[in-house]
Enzyme design. Structure first.
Site, PDB file in Angstrom:
ATOM      1  N   THR A 379      -4.582  -0.562 -20.379  1.00 24.23           N
ATOM      2  CA  THR A 379      -4.080  -0.041 -21.609  1.00 24.23           C
ATOM      3  C   THR A 379      -4.236   1.469 -21.607  1.00 24.23           C
ATOM      4  OG1 THR A 379      -4.844  -2.100 -22.550  1.00 24.23           O
ATOM      5  CG2 THR A 379      -4.283  -0.312 -24.099  1.00 24.23           C
ATOM      6  N   ASP A 421      -4.516 -13.034 -21.916  1.00 21.24           N
ATOM      7  CA  ASP A 421      -5.013 -12.798 -23.278  1.00 21.24           C
ATOM      8  C   ASP A 421      -4.847 -14.016 -24.192  1.00 21.24           C
ATOM      9  OD1 ASP A 421      -5.855 -10.323 -22.617  1.00 21.24           O
ATOM     10  OD2 ASP A 421      -4.348  -9.212 -23.744  1.00 21.24           O
ATOM     11  N   SER A 440      -3.744  -9.646 -29.046  1.00 19.36           N
ATOM     12  CA  SER A 440      -4.088  -8.326 -28.521  1.00 19.36           C
ATOM     13  C   SER A 440      -5.189  -7.699 -29.369  1.00 19.36           C
ATOM     14  CB  SER A 440      -2.839  -7.439 -28.573  1.00 19.36           C
ATOM     15  OG  SER A 440      -3.177  -6.093 -28.321  1.00 19.36           O
TER      16      SER A 440
END
Lengths: 562, 183
Positions: A379, A421, A440
């Site tokens: 990220t 995830d 998320s």
């Protein structure tokens, strides 16, 4: 002669050492500007955004250009093969919007698609490495949606993409940070020849001072500049992506790409000590829990406790535990599951949670409460603000460093591993369903001052630690009156609903001992540890009428302004 | 100034090369490569061995009892990684016990031991140093990428038993002394 050789060797070694410290430096990360500031994870990416602003683009133009450039300059973290969230509030907009370009599970995905071995682990690490780990990417769809609908329209798409294309052709500098990441991920990179071809020197990692060119990715970006969204989601490129994923053991089809949808969402909102918090709703849990944590802490005089004291850190740990307990029970893609957002962000609910905190004793572990009673109704992250009061924060990712490891041959695109995830077994609200977005923690967030004027744009990478990093940065500025750079550099902590508390190495020894005395089990990590994220933020300083950008030395952060 | 820089660089490379050649080939094939500390650096050593065309097997978690009968040289890729230990599902203490037992057994079997540290400065610290302290005194040869030996720990540990330490400037340069060590 022997002395000369030894001296020469020493000098050569010293030269290497002098440039290989991590973080390289703690100074010069911040930037101030009267007209615009961009704070991103690479100095070159921040400069791309500034150059777009100088050419007359607005904050969204700058954000989209910076985002595409980060896909080149920080290839381990995000790119065309990934997804993310963007929050936008232009000065003329009454309400902010969130553009959700999170990945979607392919149509053939099932809740039991990952098989487990006797050791309790997913066989072949298939949720992390290889084609089965990839969700349908949303980055290009999301960024171009933002550009088309919120950009200034003064700059054409090819002008926005040009800097990213130039960097892909010219080559990106291998920093200490990138060199370490490539070394750590070498096994994954070398598993896939198309990936190894770009990111290694015949199988060995690039080292500090090298540069990495990615002409195939430049070609892909050129196609996007010319053909827009369809260049990726339809036709030959969609077939190429789907084939590469399937060749690596995945299930994605060209039809999955064709049916990818950007979601434009209403932000989740709250307040903290009269400042308005505007953040990212599900499919990210981040914004909701940042607001929940700040709501809990609002019941305590954090300024009086002080920064990094045992009392303050104890409160942070307990607030994080309470929030993460709720996250595990209630959070998922709200398009598939009813999430009690109003309850989770309610001040009354936070007051009940705050009452569970005992100052003299660690709770150890937290269990989820019932926010429905209060219902009424790996990220990169960067921030852009300009003089007109336009604010944008973006967090985007391919998940773990170098994502699934799969590069689509001939395109330079690294595919994400965001399927990891999801809850990887059936029976959870976070389990896999076709078309569902994995949960998320990405938390691009905007803050308005008590007068309702633009104050801060902020976000961070760092998986679940994002939530703590963003909340702590906001509190540092509001409660402890730190500058944005000081707020970013302050030592961080992290805790889940239960388990060991993670403390950054610079935490005071007295605080560490006091927390242990309260019953917390703590682990003291490195002094500057990228585990705790990499916050990039811009703050509007009304006293000086200047924009101030802060960037994180835990990674390669560097703000730019003009 | 430029001339001096070039001279220094040339001399530094020359020193590496001289050092590499100074150690006569002593290691027999085939080799077994293992990790001491479970860092990802093992992957780099694999590539170096492959490039040098040295026949080897790799088992990052091999135990003393599992040393293959035919293996003649043990290569220890040393470097601690909490992430790697976690992924392998073993604790630091368990890894330390495995390492000590493995080295002891290798010695009993008359195997040669090469210790290699390619992680540089980033692969130093409390965790890595504990493994380095176990490995280096047991080696017949130590190869280290120079910025991993800023404080001279490798030389210090190798000095009492005069174990040769070869320092190289870059990871790519570690292949030559590694290849030269094999008969």
């Amino acid at each position: 002669m022997k002395k000369v050789i030894i001296a020469s060797l020493l000098i050569a070694v010293t030269a290497v050492l002098a440039t290989s410290q991590n973080p390289v430096n703690l100074y010069g990360r911040a930037a101030v500007g009267a007209k615009g500031v961009v704070a991103a994870a690479k100095p070159e990416a921040s400069q791309v955004g500034i150059d777009i602003l100088k050419k007359g683009g607005n904050a969204v133009d700058a954000a989209v250009a910076t985002a595409f450039a980060l896909g080149v300059l920080e290839p381990n973290a995000s790119g065309v093969g990934g997804g993310g969230f963007m929050i936008i509030k232009l000065a003329k907009m009454k309400e902010a919007v969130v553009i959700d370009f999170r990945e979607m599970a392919p149509a053939a995905a099932t809740a039991d698609m990952y098989k487990y071995g006797d050791d309790g682990k997913v066989i072949g690490n298939a949720s992390v490495v290889g084609g089965l780990a990839s969700g349908v990417p949303g980055e290009v769809a999301g960024l171009l949606y933002a550009l088309d609908n919120f950009g200034s329209r003064k700059l054409k798409r090819d002008a926005i993409l040009a800097p990213a294309i130039a960097w892909a052709e010219k080559g990106i500098p291998v920093t200490v940070n990138l060199a370490i990441i490539i070394r750590d991920e070498l096994g994954k990179i070398n598993t896939f020849p198309a990936t190894a071809k770009i990111y290694t020197k015949d199988g060995l990692p690039y080292e500090l001072g090298d540069s990495i060119k990615n002409p195939d990715y430049a070609g892909t970006l050129r196609l996007i500049a010319k053909g827009g969204v369809d260049a990726i989601y339809k036709g030959e490129m969609a077939e190429k992506i789907a084939k590469a994923v399937r060749d690596a053991g995945g299930i994605m089809t060209a039809a999955d790409l064709a049916s990818y949808q950007v979601k434009v969402r209403k932000p989740i909102t709250g307040s903290y000590r009269d400042y308005s918090i505007i953040s990212t709703p599900p499919a990210s849990s981040g914004g909701t829990h940042v607001i929940q944590i700040l709501n809990i802490l609002e019941n305590f005089d954090m300024a009086k406790y002080g920064d990094g004291t045992p009392g303050a850190d104890h409160l942070w740990i307990e607030a994080l535990r309470l929030a993460f307990a709720d996250r595990g029970k209630y959070m998922a893609d709200a398009d598939f599951v009813k999430v009690p957002l109003a309850g989770l962000t309610s001040k009354a609910y936070a007051k009940e949670l705050a009452a569970k905190i005992v100052m003299g004793k660690a709770m150890g572990s937290a269990t989820a409460d019932d926010p429905t009673r209060f219902e009424s109704g790996s990220t990169t992250s960067f921030a852009v603000m300009d003089k007109d009061g336009n604010m944008v924060a973006v967090t985007k990712s391919i998940n773990y460093f170098f994502g699934s490891g799969v590069v689509v041959p001939g395109t330079g695109i690294i595919m994400n591993d965001h399927m990891d995830d999801f809850a990887l077994k059936p029976g959870s609200i976070q389990s896999i369903e076709p078309g569902k977005r994995p949960l998320s923690s990405m938390t691009p967030t905007l803050v308005l001052d008590p007068a309702g004027k633009p104050f801060m744009a902020v976000g961070s990478p760092g998986a679940t630690r994002i939530i703590a990093a963003v909340a702590q940065t906001i509190s540092n500025v509001i409660d402890h009156k730190m500058s944005i750079q000081e707020a970013i550099m302050a030592p961080r902590l992290f805790a889940m609903a239960s388990g060991t508390v993670q403390l950054e190495g610079r935490t005071s020894v007295n605080t560490v001992k006091a927390l242990e005395a309260l019953g917390h089990t703590v682990n003291v990590r490195a002094d500057w540890d990228s585990y705790f994220g990499g916050v990039h933020a811009v703050v509007f300083n009304r006293a000086t009428n200047m924009l101030e950008g802060g960037a994180d030395p835990r990674r390669d952060g560097q703000a730019a302004g003009f | 100034m430029r001339r001096i820089t070039v001279l220094i660089a040339t001399l530094a490379v020359a020193v590496s090369a001289v050092s590499a050649q100074a150690t006569a080939a002593f290691a027999d094939r085939p080799a077994l490569l293992t990790s001491i500390g479970q860092s990802a650096d093992l992957e780099m050593v694999k590539v170096l061995l492959g490039r040098a065309k040295i026949q080897f097997a790799s088992d990052p978690l091999v135990k003393a009892a599992g040393l293959p009968a035919g293996a003649r040289t043990l290569i220890l890729s040393v470097g601690g990684s909490s992430k790697g230990l976690g992924a392998a599902g073993i604790s630091t203490d368990e890894e330390m016990a495995r390492s000590k037992a493995l080295i002891k057994r290798a010695r009993e079997l008359g195997m040669k031991i090469i210790v290699i540290h390619v992680g540089g400065e980033a692969r130093r610290g409390t965790l890595s140093d504990a493994f380095i302290e176990v490995c280096v005194p047991a080696g017949d040869l130590v190869i280290v990428v120079a910025d991993g030996d800023k404080d001279g720990i490798f030389e210090k540990l190798a000095a009492p038993t005069r174990i040769p330490v070869i320092k190289v400037a870059k990871i790519t340069a570690a292949g030559a002394p590694l290849a030269a060590a094999f008969k």
